[in-house]
Write an enzyme that holds these catalytic residues in place. Sequence first.
Site, short mmCIF file in Angstrom:
data_model
loop_
_atom_site.label_atom_id
_atom_site.label_comp_id
_atom_site.label_asym_id
_atom_site.label_seq_id
_atom_site.Cartn_x
_atom_site.Cartn_y
_atom_site.Cartn_z
N ASP A 246 -2.39 -18.49 1.44
CA ASP A 246 -3.40 -19.24 0.68
C ASP A 246 -4.06 -20.30 1.56
OD1 ASP A 246 -0.90 -20.45 0.71
OD2 ASP A 246 -0.98 -21.16 -1.36
N TYR B 109 0.82 -1.21 0.00
CA TYR B 109 0.00 0.00 0.00
C TYR B 109 0.85 1.26 0.00
CZ TYR B 109 -4.59 -2.12 0.85
OH TYR B 109 -5.76 -2.80 0.74
N ASP C 25 -11.79 -9.30 5.08
CA ASP C 25 -13.11 -9.32 4.43
C ASP C 25 -13.67 -10.74 4.46
OD1 ASP C 25 -13.14 -6.63 3.77
OD2 ASP C 25 -13.83 -6.99 1.73
N LYS D 8 3.73 -15.40 3.15
CA LYS D 8 3.94 -16.17 1.93
C LYS D 8 5.45 -16.35 1.81
CE LYS D 8 2.37 -18.08 -1.88
NZ LYS D 8 1.46 -19.25 -1.91
N ASP E 285 -5.93 -7.16 4.32
CA ASP E 285 -7.09 -6.55 3.67
C ASP E 285 -8.01 -7.65 3.14
OD1 ASP E 285 -8.71 -4.54 2.44
OD2 ASP E 285 -7.78 -5.05 0.53
C1 IPM Z 1 -10.22 -1.52 4.21
C2 IPM Z 1 -10.53 -0.98 2.84
C3 IPM Z 1 -9.42 -0.03 2.42
C4 IPM Z 1 -8.15 -0.84 2.34
C5 IPM Z 1 -9.67 0.72 1.11
C6 IPM Z 1 -10.97 1.49 1.15
C7 IPM Z 1 -8.52 1.61 0.75
O1 IPM Z 1 -10.72 -2.01 1.93
O2 IPM Z 1 -10.12 -0.73 5.16
O3 IPM Z 1 -10.04 -2.74 4.34
O4 IPM Z 1 -7.88 -1.48 1.32
O5 IPM Z 1 -7.39 -0.84 3.30
MG MG Z 2 -10.57 -3.94 2.76
#
Ligand code: IPM
Ligand code: MG
Length: 356
Positions: free
Chosen positions: A222, A142, A250, A190, A246
């Site tokens: 993975d 990032y 999710d 990884k 990230d």
């Molecule tokens: C998160 C989001 C952010 C990230 C985006 C919106 C930049 O997906 O906070 O997980 O990738 O960190």
């Molecule tokens: Mg995210």
Amino acid sequence: MKLNIAVLPGDGIGPEIVEQAMKAVKAICDKFGHELSYEQALVGACAIDEVGNPYPDNTHELCMKSDAVLFGAIGSPKYDNNPSAKVRPEQGLLAMRKKLGLYANIRPVTTFPSLLHKSPLRSDLVDGADFMCIRELTGGMYFGRPQGRSEDGDTAYDTCVYTREEIERIVRLAYEYAGKRKKKVTIVDKANVLATSRLWRQVSQEIEKDYPEIETEYMFVDNAAMRIIQWPKSFDVMVTENMFGDILTDEASVITGSLGMLPSASVGIHTSVFEPIHGSYPQAAGKNIANPLATILSAALMFEYAFNLMEEGTLIREAVAASMDEKIVTEDISGEGKAYKTSEVGDWVASYITKK
Ligand code: IPM
Ligand code: MG
């Protein structure tokens, strides 16, 4: 106690859900006799529209002088569909993370019995899952440079960079949390392919020795992605680099049955930020239908992590659990029952706190 909070509602449903969380915060402060002072500021697409910068300087100054930041969400379809936009709302979030030194994003993954049937996983797999993802937030791909395009525009590159210091502080944090929980750390990398991951593993192997009472497990990313859906109950504290985190967070969040229920805390060098893990859900903006519970639970984390006010955090959590038991919930989780409005859920939670 005197609580100084910066309130950054952001975009989409951000303002509506933050408003509900603030109702809970005020109810708690009244009840426990805390003196609350707060100020709002712009972040995200709305800040670009108003001042041309997704994380304006005065927003940063406000965050720096506050004791905690309550954050809604950022993002707008206007920018999502325009890959060549020069300024993007997400840059505001990244700038905030970097400038506040928020190197750790903490996402607790817990299940709610009344939502188990909404999980994409079988209830027996997910019932009782309770773990914490700790994602490194200010390093890796990032922020690594160089990032960009070749002159002819046909080649693009990102760079993943980690220093020993960055790895050490987050891995130690993971051990500290595990010490207060089920005493297991899973380090996700990884290392079979990436140099940065090999440094992660080397540094982690050194740190591991300082925590003999905690079980350490190393796992390739993975495999971790697979294990989250196969056996989520095997995790306690999972720690990983920015990009892997990230993606995995999710995945981890959705197994609980509702993205609308999960809070997060970003902590580090300066003021900590508390926010729901879901996005700005632009389709629902202004409709008073979005689920405010993740933001209300983020306020609970704020009391606990930023102010060390445990009883206050517990009462918010209890109020949220009660609203679910009583089925005072928004359309995303109401099922066959009545779908309450965002503001009705917020009012109910606040009045539960007041009456308690
Ligand atoms: C998160 C989001 C952010 C990230 C985006 C919106 C930049 O997906 O906070 O997980 O990738 O960190
Ligand atoms: Mg995210």
